[in-house]
Scaffold this motif. Structure first.
Motif, PDB file in Angstrom:
ATOM      1  N   UNK A 148       0.838  -1.204   0.000  1.00 50.14           N
ATOM      2  CA  UNK A 148       0.000   0.000   0.000  1.00 50.14           C
ATOM      3  C   UNK A 148       0.872   1.252   0.000  1.00 50.14           C
ATOM      4  N   UNK A 149       1.956   1.210   0.782  1.00 49.85           N
ATOM      5  CA  UNK A 149       2.861   2.355   0.813  1.00 49.85           C
ATOM      6  C   UNK A 149       3.461   2.641  -0.549  1.00 49.85           C
ATOM      7  N   UNK A 150       3.809   1.583  -1.284  1.00 52.88           N
ATOM      8  CA  UNK A 150       4.368   1.778  -2.618  1.00 52.88           C
ATOM      9  C   UNK A 150       3.387   2.438  -3.568  1.00 52.88           C
ATOM     10  N   UNK A 151       2.124   2.019  -3.493  1.00 47.54           N
ATOM     11  CA  UNK A 151       1.092   2.622  -4.348  1.00 47.54           C
ATOM     12  C   UNK A 151       0.899   4.094  -3.993  1.00 47.54           C
ATOM     13  N   UNK A 152       0.812   4.390  -2.694  1.00 50.51           N
ATOM     14  CA  UNK A 152       0.642   5.778  -2.253  1.00 50.51           C
ATOM     15  C   UNK A 152       1.843   6.631  -2.657  1.00 50.51           C
ATOM     16  N   UNK A 153       3.026   6.055  -2.550  1.00 47.73           N
ATOM     17  CA  UNK A 153       4.258   6.757  -2.921  1.00 47.73           C
ATOM     18  C   UNK A 153       4.207   7.155  -4.396  1.00 47.73           C
ATOM     19  N   UNK A 202       1.545   7.292  -6.470  1.00 46.56           N
ATOM     20  CA  UNK A 202       0.382   8.074  -6.888  1.00 46.56           C
ATOM     21  C   UNK A 202       0.343   9.473  -6.279  1.00 46.56           C
ATOM     22  N   UNK A 203       0.763   9.601  -5.026  1.00 47.29           N
ATOM     23  CA  UNK A 203       0.585  10.873  -4.318  1.00 47.29           C
ATOM     24  C   UNK A 203       1.883  11.468  -3.784  1.00 47.29           C
ATOM     25  N   UNK A 204       2.986  10.755  -3.929  1.00 46.47           N
ATOM     26  CA  UNK A 204       4.261  11.261  -3.440  1.00 46.47           C
ATOM     27  C   UNK A 204       4.553  10.805  -2.021  1.00 46.47           C
ATOM     28  N   UNK A 205       5.832  10.788  -1.679  1.00 45.83           N
ATOM     29  CA  UNK A 205       6.255  10.294  -0.366  1.00 45.83           C
ATOM     30  C   UNK A 205       5.683  11.105   0.800  1.00 45.83           C
ATOM     31  N   UNK A 206       5.707  12.453   0.747  1.00 48.54           N
ATOM     32  CA  UNK A 206       5.170  13.208   1.891  1.00 48.54           C
ATOM     33  C   UNK A 206       3.723  12.854   2.215  1.00 48.54           C
ATOM     34  N   UNK A 207       2.883  12.755   1.189  1.00 48.04           N
ATOM     35  CA  UNK A 207       1.484  12.407   1.436  1.00 48.04           C
ATOM     36  C   UNK A 207       1.337  10.964   1.914  1.00 48.04           C
ATOM     37  N   UNK A 208       2.223  10.089   1.444  1.00 43.65           N
ATOM     38  CA  UNK A 208       2.193   8.709   1.925  1.00 43.65           C
ATOM     39  C   UNK A 208       2.453   8.667   3.426  1.00 43.65           C
TER      40      UNK A 208
END
Length: 294
Positions: free
Chosen positions: A249-254, A256-262
């Motif tokens: 899930x972290x990889x997808x968020x990273x 799609x939305x960037x590391x800070x938002x993850x």
């Protein structure tokens, strides 16, 4: 914990800290080996040290430590006895059902999945984020070293913290989750990768604190005879399920939305888990009430 003996469970951290020492030494030595001998040499070294660890493990008095009475009085399984094998399988099912029927224990496992997701994110995806910020290779290695060093005092003194009446294992877990929330939000603000070094000091609580508290709570929450099963479930949820979901899930968020938002999303999930823990986990609720009454 069985090897430590009854009543010494809170001293688990003093044993586990040597795992952190091994991690730190391995990271440093592994970097040198890869640099001068290549990646293949690191894998050969891993195989050698795992074999040494296996030999040492075989010398431990495991039979004596785990010679506990079967809480369900199930007979031992003998080869070729299908009926007894079936009954033994039901025994494990009953063990799991007995544990999961306890609301506080089920809440505890769910919270540890979320905490494990956060711990994985700050272990693996953090390095990718630092690379995106332009961090040199040595800074990434140093960040891991600082995090490892931060684990040592928390593991060592975890027995004192757990033994402190106003804190205990539930209090240590609460502090660890709060530390993750703070750490994740500060990491999300990073623009200069070098500032990650002081933030890595939070790792002492976000990993070592939550791990030591989790092991103790799993043991204390289990009915007599189910302690080993409870600890296995804790490890499965915290490291297994939490680690898998945290990375995927972290990889997808990273992406799609960037590391800070993850990191902010993981922080929000941990805040929600903290609220659930304080509201529905009986030992934690009692501890928080003690704090509020002081």
């Amino acid at each position: 914990l069985a090897l430590l003996g009854h009543g010494n469970e809170k001293h688990f951290g003093k044993i586990r800290l040597w795992g952190a020492v091994g991690w730190g030494v391995g990271c440093s030595a592994g970097g040198v080996v890869v640099t001068y001998l290549g990646r293949a040499a690191a894998f050969y070294g891993f195989a050698i040290f795992i074999y040494i660890a296996l030999v040492v493990m075989l010398t431990l008095p495991l039979k004596q430590a785990f010679a506990v009475k079967d809480e369900l009085n199930m007979p031992l399984v003998t080869e070729g006895n299908e009926e007894e094998q079936s009954r033994q399988a039901m025994s494990m099912t009953t063990k799991l059902a007995t544990l999961l029927r306890q609301p506080s224990f089920a809440v505890f496992l769910g919270v540890m999945v979320v905490v494990g997701m956060g711990a994985t994110t700050l272990q693996s995806l953090l390095l990718i984020f630092l690379k995106d910020l332009g961090a040199p290779d040595w800074l990434e290695g140093t960040a891991l070293t600082v995090a490892t060093v931060a684990e040592l005092p928390v593991f060592h003194y975890s027995s004192n913290i757990i033994g402190w009446e106003k804190m205990g294992a539930p209090g240590l877990l609460v502090v660890s989750i709060i530390a993750f929330i703070v750490r994740a939000n500060l990491v999300a603000l990073l623009q200069n990768p070098y500032w990650v070094l002081p933030l890595q000091l939070f790792h002492g609580f976000t990993y070592a604190g939550s791990y030591a508290a989790g092991v103790y709570l799993a043991k204390q929450s289990a009915p007599p005879g189910l302690e080993v099963t409870a600890q296995a479930l804790f490890s499965f949820c915290y490291i297994g399920v939490g680690g898998l979901l945290g990375s995927s899930i972290g990889g997808v968020l990273f992406d799609e939305f960037g590391a800070p938002n993850m990191f902010r999303v993981k922080s929000a999930l941990n805040f929600f888990a903290l609220v659930v823990l304080c509201a529905l986990h009986v030992p934690t609720r009692r501890t928080v009430r003690k704090w509020l009454c002081v």
